[in-house]
Design a protein around this motif. Sequence first.
Motif, PDB file in Angstrom:
ATOM      1  N   SER A  24      39.232  40.738  39.308  1.00 35.83           N
ATOM      2  CA  SER A  24      40.998  40.638  39.249  1.00 35.83           C
ATOM      3  C   SER A  24      40.951  38.905  37.483  1.00 35.83           C
ATOM      4  CB  SER A  24      41.420  40.248  40.076  1.00 35.83           C
ATOM      5  OG  SER A  24      43.170  39.750  40.161  1.00 35.83           O
ATOM      6  N   ALA A  25      40.631  38.622  37.284  1.00 39.61           N
ATOM      7  CA  ALA A  25      40.127  37.540  36.678  1.00 39.61           C
ATOM      8  C   ALA A  25      40.204  37.797  35.385  1.00 39.61           C
ATOM      9  CB  ALA A  25      39.854  36.136  36.565  1.00 39.61           C
ATOM     10  N   LEU A  26      39.432  38.944  35.384  1.00 45.98           N
ATOM     11  CA  LEU A  26      38.953  39.921  33.854  1.00 45.98           C
ATOM     12  C   LEU A  26      39.602  41.065  33.599  1.00 45.98           C
ATOM     13  CD1 LEU A  26      34.899  39.077  34.327  1.00 45.98           C
ATOM     14  CD2 LEU A  26      37.116  37.822  33.144  1.00 45.98           C
ATOM     15  N   LYS A  27      41.079  41.430  34.671  1.00 47.45           N
ATOM     16  CA  LYS A  27      41.589  42.504  34.081  1.00 47.45           C
ATOM     17  C   LYS A  27      42.309  42.910  32.839  1.00 47.45           C
ATOM     18  CE  LYS A  27      45.720  44.803  36.239  1.00 47.45           C
ATOM     19  NZ  LYS A  27      46.828  44.849  36.931  1.00 47.45           N
ATOM     20  N   GLY A  28      41.782  43.485  32.463  1.00 47.41           N
ATOM     21  CA  GLY A  28      42.838  44.230  31.387  1.00 47.41           C
ATOM     22  C   GLY A  28      41.068  43.563  29.623  1.00 47.41           C
ATOM     23  N   GLY A  34      32.618  37.931  24.337  1.00 49.07           N
ATOM     24  CA  GLY A  34      31.607  37.308  24.131  1.00 49.07           C
ATOM     25  C   GLY A  34      32.611  36.181  25.743  1.00 49.07           C
ATOM     26  N   LYS A  35      32.288  35.124  26.217  1.00 49.54           N
ATOM     27  CA  LYS A  35      31.966  34.511  26.951  1.00 49.54           C
ATOM     28  C   LYS A  35      33.091  33.484  26.912  1.00 49.54           C
ATOM     29  CE  LYS A  35      30.620  30.726  29.169  1.00 49.54           C
ATOM     30  NZ  LYS A  35      29.449  29.349  29.295  1.00 49.54           N
ATOM     31  N   GLU A  36      33.233  33.205  25.717  1.00 48.86           N
ATOM     32  CA  GLU A  36      34.339  32.278  25.140  1.00 48.86           C
ATOM     33  C   GLU A  36      35.636  33.013  25.049  1.00 48.86           C
ATOM     34  OE1 GLU A  36      35.257  28.999  25.209  1.00 48.86           O
ATOM     35  OE2 GLU A  36      32.418  29.449  25.351  1.00 48.86           O
ATOM     36  N   LYS A  37      35.885  34.631  24.248  1.00 47.94           N
ATOM     37  CA  LYS A  37      37.219  35.896  25.047  1.00 47.94           C
ATOM     38  C   LYS A  37      37.118  35.473  26.722  1.00 47.94           C
ATOM     39  CE  LYS A  37      36.766  37.818  20.458  1.00 47.94           C
ATOM     40  NZ  LYS A  37      37.250  39.094  19.847  1.00 47.94           N
ATOM     41  N   LEU A  38      36.252  35.801  27.577  1.00 43.41           N
ATOM     42  CA  LEU A  38      36.475  36.506  28.846  1.00 43.41           C
ATOM     43  C   LEU A  38      37.340  35.297  29.136  1.00 43.41           C
ATOM     44  CD1 LEU A  38      32.719  37.809  29.355  1.00 43.41           C
ATOM     45  CD2 LEU A  38      35.094  38.724  29.813  1.00 43.41           C
ATOM     46  N   LEU A  39      36.705  33.893  29.105  1.00 44.66           N
ATOM     47  CA  LEU A  39      37.662  32.841  29.677  1.00 44.66           C
ATOM     48  C   LEU A  39      38.591  32.613  29.091  1.00 44.66           C
ATOM     49  CD1 LEU A  39      34.515  29.850  29.146  1.00 44.66           C
ATOM     50  CD2 LEU A  39      35.457  30.812  31.250  1.00 44.66           C
ATOM     51  N   ALA A  40      38.929  33.195  28.124  1.00 40.21           N
ATOM     52  CA  ALA A  40      40.739  32.910  28.227  1.00 40.21           C
ATOM     53  C   ALA A  40      41.575  34.177  28.510  1.00 40.21           C
ATOM     54  CB  ALA A  40      40.667  33.150  26.708  1.00 40.21           C
ATOM     55  N   LEU A  41      40.973  34.949  28.553  1.00 37.93           N
ATOM     56  CA  LEU A  41      41.241  36.321  30.089  1.00 37.93           C
ATOM     57  C   LEU A  41      41.155  36.095  31.132  1.00 37.93           C
ATOM     58  CD1 LEU A  41      42.343  39.058  29.649  1.00 37.93           C
ATOM     59  CD2 LEU A  41      40.359  39.551  30.225  1.00 37.93           C
ATOM     60  N   ALA A  42      40.508  35.256  30.967  1.00 45.75           N
ATOM     61  CA  ALA A  42      40.299  34.908  33.165  1.00 45.75           C
ATOM     62  C   ALA A  42      41.900  33.547  33.110  1.00 45.75           C
ATOM     63  CB  ALA A  42      39.297  34.141  33.811  1.00 45.75           C
ATOM     64  N   LYS A  43      41.824  32.834  32.342  1.00 50.33           N
ATOM     65  CA  LYS A  43      42.700  31.846  32.822  1.00 50.33           C
ATOM     66  C   LYS A  43      43.564  32.884  32.207  1.00 50.33           C
ATOM     67  CE  LYS A  43      43.873  27.898  30.084  1.00 50.33           C
ATOM     68  NZ  LYS A  43      43.960  26.459  29.404  1.00 50.33           N
ATOM     69  N   SER A  44      44.694  33.825  31.449  1.00 45.60           N
ATOM     70  CA  SER A  44      45.651  34.171  31.408  1.00 45.60           C
ATOM     71  C   SER A  44      46.180  34.953  32.015  1.00 45.60           C
ATOM     72  CB  SER A  44      45.863  34.934  29.827  1.00 45.60           C
ATOM     73  OG  SER A  44      44.740  35.871  30.047  1.00 45.60           O
ATOM     74  N   ASN A  45      44.985  35.421  33.134  1.00 40.70           N
ATOM     75  CA  ASN A  45      45.135  36.389  34.357  1.00 40.70           C
ATOM     76  C   ASN A  45      45.340  34.754  35.543  1.00 40.70           C
ATOM     77  OD1 ASN A  45      45.037  38.505  33.159  1.00 40.70           O
ATOM     78  ND2 ASN A  45      43.062  38.742  33.362  1.00 40.70           N
ATOM     79  N   GLY A  46      45.243  34.005  35.397  1.00 36.93           N
ATOM     80  CA  GLY A  46      45.189  33.169  36.504  1.00 36.93           C
ATOM     81  C   GLY A  46      44.890  32.854  37.223  1.00 36.93           C
ATOM     82  N   ALA A  47      43.434  33.232  37.540  1.00 36.30           N
ATOM     83  CA  ALA A  47      42.651  32.645  38.121  1.00 36.30           C
ATOM     84  C   ALA A  47      41.660  31.574  37.751  1.00 36.30           C
ATOM     85  CB  ALA A  47      40.505  32.959  36.643  1.00 36.30           C
ATOM     86  N   ASP A  48      40.906  31.288  39.251  1.00 35.21           N
ATOM     87  CA  ASP A  48      41.013  30.501  40.478  1.00 35.21           C
ATOM     88  C   ASP A  48      40.541  28.787  39.662  1.00 35.21           C
ATOM     89  OD1 ASP A  48      39.160  30.877  41.504  1.00 35.21           O
ATOM     90  OD2 ASP A  48      40.093  31.141  43.502  1.00 35.21           O
ATOM     91  N   GLY A  49      40.468  28.228  40.181  1.00 39.77           N
ATOM     92  CA  GLY A  49      38.945  27.337  39.551  1.00 39.77           C
ATOM     93  C   GLY A  49      37.657  27.382  39.491  1.00 39.77           C
ATOM     94  N   GLU A  50      37.524  28.541  40.787  1.00 39.34           N
ATOM     95  CA  GLU A  50      36.166  28.897  41.393  1.00 39.34           C
ATOM     96  C   GLU A  50      35.725  29.576  40.184  1.00 39.34           C
ATOM     97  OE1 GLU A  50      38.610  27.981  43.476  1.00 39.34           O
ATOM     98  OE2 GLU A  50      37.955  26.256  44.809  1.00 39.34           O
TER      99      GLU A  50
END
Length: 77
Positions: A24-28, A34-50
């Motif tokens: 769900s965090a990586l939807k879209g 790369g890892k950095e883009k995945l992290l940015a996407l997860a953050k913009s998708n509202g991923a939880d801390g875990e």
Amino acid sequence: MSQHPAHAQNHRHPDEPRAEDITSALKGADYPMGKEKLLALAKSNGADGEAMAVLNRMSDRNFDSASAVLREANRVE
């Protein structure tokens, strides 16, 4: 000999995200990513801390699919 339930392979610590949470965090996601883009996407998708913590612990490389991300996430959990 049977394994103790706490040592079963499918045992997940309550603070660890489920595969659905990471997916769900990586939807879209537009793979490869790369890892950095995945992290940015997860953050913009509202991923939880875990979920963010697991993604942060993954190796810094390009991932070609959601299943590749989930394999790496399971390895670092």
